[in-house]
Design a protein around this motif. Structure first.
Motif, PDB file in Angstrom:
ATOM      1  N   THR A  60       0.831  -1.205   0.000  1.00 25.23           N
ATOM      2  CA  THR A  60       0.000   0.000   0.000  1.00 25.23           C
ATOM      3  C   THR A  60       0.866   1.256   0.000  1.00 25.23           C
ATOM      4  OG1 THR A  60      -1.843  -1.081   1.127  1.00 25.23           O
ATOM      5  CG2 THR A  60      -1.728   1.311   1.304  1.00 25.23           C
ATOM      6  N   ASP A  61       0.589   2.132  -0.946  1.00 26.23           N
ATOM      7  CA  ASP A  61       1.242   3.440  -1.004  1.00 26.23           C
ATOM      8  C   ASP A  61       0.180   4.441  -1.445  1.00 26.23           C
ATOM      9  OD1 ASP A  61       2.715   5.718  -1.352  1.00 26.23           O
ATOM     10  OD2 ASP A  61       4.358   4.754  -2.446  1.00 26.23           O
ATOM     11  N   LYS A  62      -0.551   4.956  -0.465  1.00 27.85           N
ATOM     12  CA  LYS A  62      -1.698   5.810  -0.792  1.00 27.85           C
ATOM     13  C   LYS A  62      -1.278   7.125  -1.432  1.00 27.85           C
ATOM     14  CE  LYS A  62      -4.735   3.672   2.621  1.00 27.85           C
ATOM     15  NZ  LYS A  62      -5.623   3.848   3.801  1.00 27.85           N
ATOM     16  N   SER A  63      -0.020   7.527  -1.244  1.00 23.70           N
ATOM     17  CA  SER A  63       0.448   8.763  -1.888  1.00 23.70           C
ATOM     18  C   SER A  63       0.494   8.603  -3.405  1.00 23.70           C
ATOM     19  CB  SER A  63       1.839   9.139  -1.363  1.00 23.70           C
ATOM     20  OG  SER A  63       2.811   8.187  -1.779  1.00 23.70           O
ATOM     21  N   LYS A  64       0.599   7.355  -3.882  1.00 23.89           N
ATOM     22  CA  LYS A  64       0.617   7.066  -5.311  1.00 23.89           C
ATOM     23  C   LYS A  64      -0.716   6.487  -5.789  1.00 23.89           C
ATOM     24  CE  LYS A  64       5.568   5.907  -5.386  1.00 23.89           C
ATOM     25  NZ  LYS A  64       6.564   4.817  -5.680  1.00 23.89           N
TER      26      LYS A  64
END
Length: 436
Positions: A170-174
């Protein structure tokens, strides 16, 4: 007199022939899935060949089920063909709401349709629907993201492993989400997935005395796990995401993992409709304390309501749309990877399909090994994997689906929502006479 009688008979024959040849318009209610959109596009070929016309009513899954159920139960006759599944067909066929489809002719090749599908869509040896495509469920994931993170997806993952992978990916910034799962409420939407999770956590809808089990430890653990996982690693607004919405998210590259229908494989592998076709990989649906009931069994099928006034024309369309020839036309026009999966042996014998769909063997095995008679760790009085095969389940499943969506949305606590759902389902089962 004999001459006049002959003229009269000839005129009658001509009139009857004119009636038979008169073009009819049939109304088809179907779901807004990609396979049905292809059917809609190709239907002009059937119209040209028969002279008849099709009026399409294409609806979102939950709306389709509501509209079709109301029309069928009231015998309103609004639809000549309805798209239903392995849940409704036996119940509605037994009730006399559907026309039998055993008389489409030897050229239809009934034996080419997989036996579990024929059995699941029959009552007392009579077919009441024919499968347009069939599916189980499995785990889809992006192998590029797994390789970059140094992760390896096992052939048979556990839900705990899925959660660990999702956390790391998970990488919510992307706008990269570790997992996408159904959150839209509905007995065939979020509850289709959630029931399989409950199965693997050792849970069941009812005990052997038909008492609801929604406040049991397996249900609480399964729902708690599901809600926590989506809140941590899922996309925003998950309660609005059903099958189509999650498929769009995955196809656009925003999901690392998606547990859902095997029918999505062809669409996601197709590079014309998916950005992740080159990096798509598959595994078995996750398990927990029990392997039973982890993969569902479903067949979107075409049925003819007994209330239709255009019986022969409706049967003609169903025969065309579920035939071997139709599968071939999809392969020729939309690409073999888009061919309706899971229904006919001839599809899986076709070298063009096997070449275009390398996942075909895995999908077929998942469909044919799903067992609706043995889907829970503890014994149950019902059949079904992701649903309970009783008439009351449509309302029950949707109500419980709304309760769980309210937990996911932060509107209710788990204990409050499951407690209220337990009381409501208990009351329904009492009113229906299952329990005292």
């Amino acid at each position: 007199m004999r001459f006049l009688a002959k003229i009269g008979l000839s005129l009658t024959a001509l009139l009857l022939a004119g009636v038979a040849a008169r073009a009819e318009t049939i109304t088809v209610a179907t779901v807004n899935n990609d396979d049905m959109i292809i059917m809609q596009k190709l239907s002009s070929e059937w119209e040209k060949a028969t002279g008849n016309k099709v009026n399409w009513v294409v609806l979102e899954e939950n709306v389709l089920r509501q509209r079709v159920t109301t029309d069928i139960a009231t015998k309103a006759g609004q639809f000549d063909i309805v798209t239903i599944g392995a849940y409704e067909t036996p119940i509605w066929g037994k009730a006399g709401w559907l026309a039998s489809l055993n008389d489409l002719g030897d050229d239809y090749d009934y034996k080419d349709v997989f036996e579990p599908l024929r059995n699941g869509l029959s009552v007392d040896g009579k077919l009441y629907a024919l499968p347009f495509y069939a599916e189980s469920s499995f785990t889809l994931y992006r192998k590029d993201l797994f390789e970059k993170a140094g992760l390896t997806m096992p052939e048979q993952p556990t839900w705990d492993q899925i959660a660990q992978f999702a956390d790391k990916l998970t990488d919510k910034s992307k706008e990269q989400y570790g997992i996408c799962l159904r959150g839209k409420p509905g007995w065939g939407e979020n509850m289709g997935l959630i029931t399989t999770i409950v199965n693997t956590f050792g849970g069941r809808w009812f005990d052997m005395e038909w008492k609801p089990q929604l406040t049991s430890d397996p249900w609480k653990k399964a729902i708690g796990f599901y809600v926590d996982l989506l809140k941590r690693d899922g996309p925003p607004g998950a309660t609005s995401n059903g099958f189509n919405e999650n498929q769009a998210l995955f196809a656009s590259g925003k999901c690392a993992i998606w547990v859902d229908a095997t029918s999505a494989a062809g669409r996601l592998y197709n590079k014309a409709t998916s950005k992740v076709g080159d990096v798509l990989a598959f595994a078995q649906p996750p398990v927990n304390v029990s392997p039973k009931g982890n993969g569902w069994f479903w067949a979107w099928s075409l049925a003819v309501p007994s209330s239709t006034k255009n019986l022969d024309t409706a049967k003609s369309f169903v025969k065309w749309a579920t035939s071997k020839e139709y599968v071939k036309r999809v392969g020729e026009t939309a690409g073999w990877v888009a061919a309706p999966p899971g229904t006919r042996q001839s599809t899986y014998d076709n070298p063009e399909y096997k070449k275009a769909a390398p996942f075909a063997g895995m999908v077929l095995k998942a469909i044919l090994t799903a067992d609706p008679t043995n889907a829970t760790k503890e014994p149950v009085p019902y059949k079904g994997i992701q649903f309970v095969a009783i008439p009351e389940f449509q309302a029950i499943g949707t109500s419980v689906g709304q309760a769980i969506a309210s937990i996911l949305a932060g509107q209710q606590t788990e204990d409050a929502a499951l407690g209220a759902a337990q009381d409501e389902v208990t009351q329904t089962m009492q009113q229906a006479g299952y329990i005292q």
